[in-house]
Design a protein around this motif. Structure first.
Motif, PDB file in Angstrom:
ATOM      1  N   ALA A  10      67.833 147.017  86.145  1.00 29.16           N
ATOM      2  CA  ALA A  10      66.271 146.137  86.835  1.00 29.16           C
ATOM      3  C   ALA A  10      65.615 145.852  87.686  1.00 29.16           C
ATOM      4  O   ALA A  10      64.480 145.491  87.629  1.00 29.16           O
ATOM      5  CB  ALA A  10      67.078 144.781  87.185  1.00 29.16           C
ATOM      6  N   GLN A  11      65.551 146.704  88.297  1.00 25.38           N
ATOM      7  CA  GLN A  11      64.337 147.368  90.043  1.00 25.38           C
ATOM      8  C   GLN A  11      63.413 147.842  88.883  1.00 25.38           C
ATOM      9  O   GLN A  11      62.625 147.870  89.876  1.00 25.38           O
ATOM     10  CB  GLN A  11      65.013 147.532  90.631  1.00 25.38           C
ATOM     11  N   HIS A  12      63.196 148.590  88.075  1.00 21.96           N
ATOM     12  CA  HIS A  12      62.604 149.069  87.413  1.00 21.96           C
ATOM     13  C   HIS A  12      61.137 148.079  86.779  1.00 21.96           C
ATOM     14  O   HIS A  12      60.311 148.665  86.074  1.00 21.96           O
ATOM     15  CB  HIS A  12      63.137 150.850  86.611  1.00 21.96           C
ATOM     16  N   GLU A  46      62.047 140.986  85.344  1.00 19.40           N
ATOM     17  CA  GLU A  46      63.403 139.913  85.366  1.00 19.40           C
ATOM     18  C   GLU A  46      62.316 139.019  86.025  1.00 19.40           C
ATOM     19  O   GLU A  46      63.132 137.933  85.786  1.00 19.40           O
ATOM     20  CB  GLU A  46      63.554 141.041  86.174  1.00 19.40           C
ATOM     21  N   ARG A  47      61.514 138.548  86.705  1.00 14.63           N
ATOM     22  CA  ARG A  47      61.076 137.474  86.853  1.00 14.63           C
ATOM     23  C   ARG A  47      60.850 137.021  85.295  1.00 14.63           C
ATOM     24  O   ARG A  47      60.855 135.071  85.747  1.00 14.63           O
ATOM     25  CB  ARG A  47      59.637 137.537  87.553  1.00 14.63           C
ATOM     26  N   VAL A  48      59.829 137.247  84.453  1.00 10.14           N
ATOM     27  CA  VAL A  48      59.763 136.212  83.737  1.00 10.14           C
ATOM     28  C   VAL A  48      60.964 135.813  82.551  1.00 10.14           C
ATOM     29  O   VAL A  48      61.550 134.770  82.683  1.00 10.14           O
ATOM     30  CB  VAL A  48      58.874 136.942  82.559  1.00 10.14           C
ATOM     31  N   PHE A  49      62.270 136.561  82.298  1.00  9.59           N
ATOM     32  CA  PHE A  49      63.286 136.751  81.717  1.00  9.59           C
ATOM     33  C   PHE A  49      63.607 135.198  82.580  1.00  9.59           C
ATOM     34  O   PHE A  49      64.616 134.341  82.092  1.00  9.59           O
ATOM     35  CB  PHE A  49      64.155 137.546  82.036  1.00  9.59           C
ATOM     36  N   ALA A  50      63.879 135.221  83.937  1.00 10.51           N
ATOM     37  CA  ALA A  50      64.672 134.434  85.020  1.00 10.51           C
ATOM     38  C   ALA A  50      64.142 132.922  85.033  1.00 10.51           C
ATOM     39  O   ALA A  50      65.040 131.782  84.818  1.00 10.51           O
ATOM     40  CB  ALA A  50      65.025 134.647  86.027  1.00 10.51           C
ATOM     41  N   ARG A  51      63.135 132.659  83.859  1.00 12.07           N
ATOM     42  CA  ARG A  51      62.018 131.397  84.470  1.00 12.07           C
ATOM     43  C   ARG A  51      61.548 131.252  82.895  1.00 12.07           C
ATOM     44  O   ARG A  51      61.028 129.562  83.220  1.00 12.07           O
ATOM     45  CB  ARG A  51      60.920 131.836  85.419  1.00 12.07           C
ATOM     46  N   ALA A  52      61.532 131.938  81.966  1.00 10.94           N
ATOM     47  CA  ALA A  52      60.620 131.115  80.561  1.00 10.94           C
ATOM     48  C   ALA A  52      61.589 130.082  79.428  1.00 10.94           C
ATOM     49  O   ALA A  52      62.618 130.740  79.530  1.00 10.94           O
ATOM     50  CB  ALA A  52      60.638 132.976  80.030  1.00 10.94           C
ATOM     51  N   ILE A  53      60.547 129.354  79.055  1.00 10.89           N
ATOM     52  CA  ILE A  53      60.926 128.963  78.122  1.00 10.89           C
ATOM     53  C   ILE A  53      59.984 128.746  76.462  1.00 10.89           C
ATOM     54  O   ILE A  53      59.027 127.988  77.600  1.00 10.89           O
ATOM     55  CB  ILE A  53      61.420 126.967  78.478  1.00 10.89           C
TER      56      ILE A  53
END
Length: 379
Positions: A340-342, A347-354
């Motif tokens: 994930a760190q790559h 990662e940021r988008v996936f955690a927040r996207a609707i």
């Protein structure tokens, strides 16, 4: 109120054309499919050949195969995409090399691609995400500098533009559109491979129908049955029944696009000021297709993405998440040892996207209900 995520806009013209196909006795690939292909190429302004297929996935596969991608080759793909973008590379024994996306546009950029190039790289597969076209000129320049092909995944992007040029008319190897049920135009299932390269077009035509050198309509319509198998092909043709829908959907692409722009504008007006990031708009002079309307729930919001998603669902609003990044999927993660760190932006988008409901037929009442519900949930 219940609000569906999408609702295909099927009119009497599409229905009548399908009925005509049922009555004329030719149901599979034939005259209507050829007409759809010709109309699609003309819509893009000519100078290209359009090849109808039964899905965008099959179109991507055909394009890569026609381009000569095979074992030992690498193809650059974004992690933030649907699995079809990468899986077609594996169909041919080649390896996808995954790169991050831009946080705002969700598109891959030359900045992300350049460090991933190796001596094995043969092609780049940019995804025009959600209807926002990638910034193509830097990618085209990068490909030219390194002798690479570009196969565009344009499943979301009719009628988006980059550099003032329609996606499908960029100077790339091939572009593939999707006509799945929730896309900007639909044939139920289906897609279109577009290319200005006659060799790519010829190979794709042969390979979409078992590697046979003549299509079935030609054989039966002319009464000349003789044909040859020149390669071990696939079964990727689009039927005349599906093309009958596509012929009239294509004529309405402007109307549908106007409807989606109306929905996007009303969302933007009413959701401004909430603890969410609204989707990026196309640069000045460019066109966004608004296939998706993705908001990102900020960390300071009172609820996280999953809780907001659940609350909207309880109110009868059907949303989605596009997508769970491929580096999180078991097969891709384990085969290519992905971490994930790559992929910090993905990662940021996936955690927040609707993905909120959006389609050309949404009523103002439905849009307002989604917006008022989001305000309540995030208050």
């Amino acid at each position: 109120m219940e609000v569906s995520f999408f609702r295909p806009q099927i009119g009497e013209e599409e229905i009548a054309e399908v009925v005509d196909s049922l009555r004329n006795g030719w149901l599979t690939t034939g005259a209507k499919t050829k007409r759809f292909e010709q109309d699609f190429a003309a819509y893009l302004g000519g100078g290209v050949e359009a090849i109808a297929v039964n899905s965008a996935t099959s179109g991507l596969h055909l394009a890569l195969e026609a381009a000569g991608i095979g074992p030992g080759d690498e193809v650059i793909v974004p992690s933030y995409t649907f699995t079809a973008t990468a899986e077609v590379v594996r169909y041919l024994g080649a390896d996808p090399v995954f790169v991050d996306c831009d946080y705002d546009t969700l598109c891959v950029t030359a900045y992300h691609v350049a460090p991933a190039l190796t001596e094995r790289t043969r092609a780049i597969m940019p995804v025009h995400f959600g209807g926002m076209a990638c910034d193509m000129q830097p990618l085209i320049d990068l490909a030219a500098e390194n002798g690479l092909m570009i196969i565009e995944d344009a499943a979301h992007s009719l009628p988006a533009t980059s550099g003032g040029v329609l996606v499908g008319k960029q100077p790339t190897t091939a572009t593939i559109f999707s006509f799945y049920a929730n896309k900007t135009i639909t044939t139920g299932e289906g897609g279109m491979l577009v290319t200005a390269d006659p060799e790519i077009a010829a190979r794709a035509k042969i390979m979409r129908q078992h590697g046979i050198d003549r299509d079935a309509f030609d054989r039966f319509a002319t009464g000349r049955w003789v044909y040859d198998v020149v390669a071990p092909g696939y079964k990727y043709n689009l039927t005349d029944i599906a093309s009958a829908i596509g012929i009239h959907q294509l004529r309405k692409v402007g109307e549908f696009h106007s409807g989606r722009m109306r929905v996007a504008a009303r969302y933007r007006e009413q959701l401004d000021g909430l603890p969410i990031d609204l989707p990026a708009e196309a640069p000045d002079g460019e066109t966004h297709s608004w296939h998706l309307f993705i908001v990102k729930v900020r960390p300071e919001a009172p609820l996280d993405r999953d809780a907001v998603f659940a609350e909207l669902g309880r109110r009868g609003i059907v949303c989605s998440v596009h997508y769970r990044p491929l580096h999180r999927m078991t097969y891709w993660r384990e085969r290519y040892n992905l971490h994930a760190q790559h992929f910090p932006n993905a990662e940021r988008v996936f955690a927040r996207a609707i993905s909120l409901p959006i389609h050309a037929g949404m009523t103002d009442g439905e849009i307002d209900f989604v917006c008022s519900s989001l305000r309540q949930v995030l208050s």
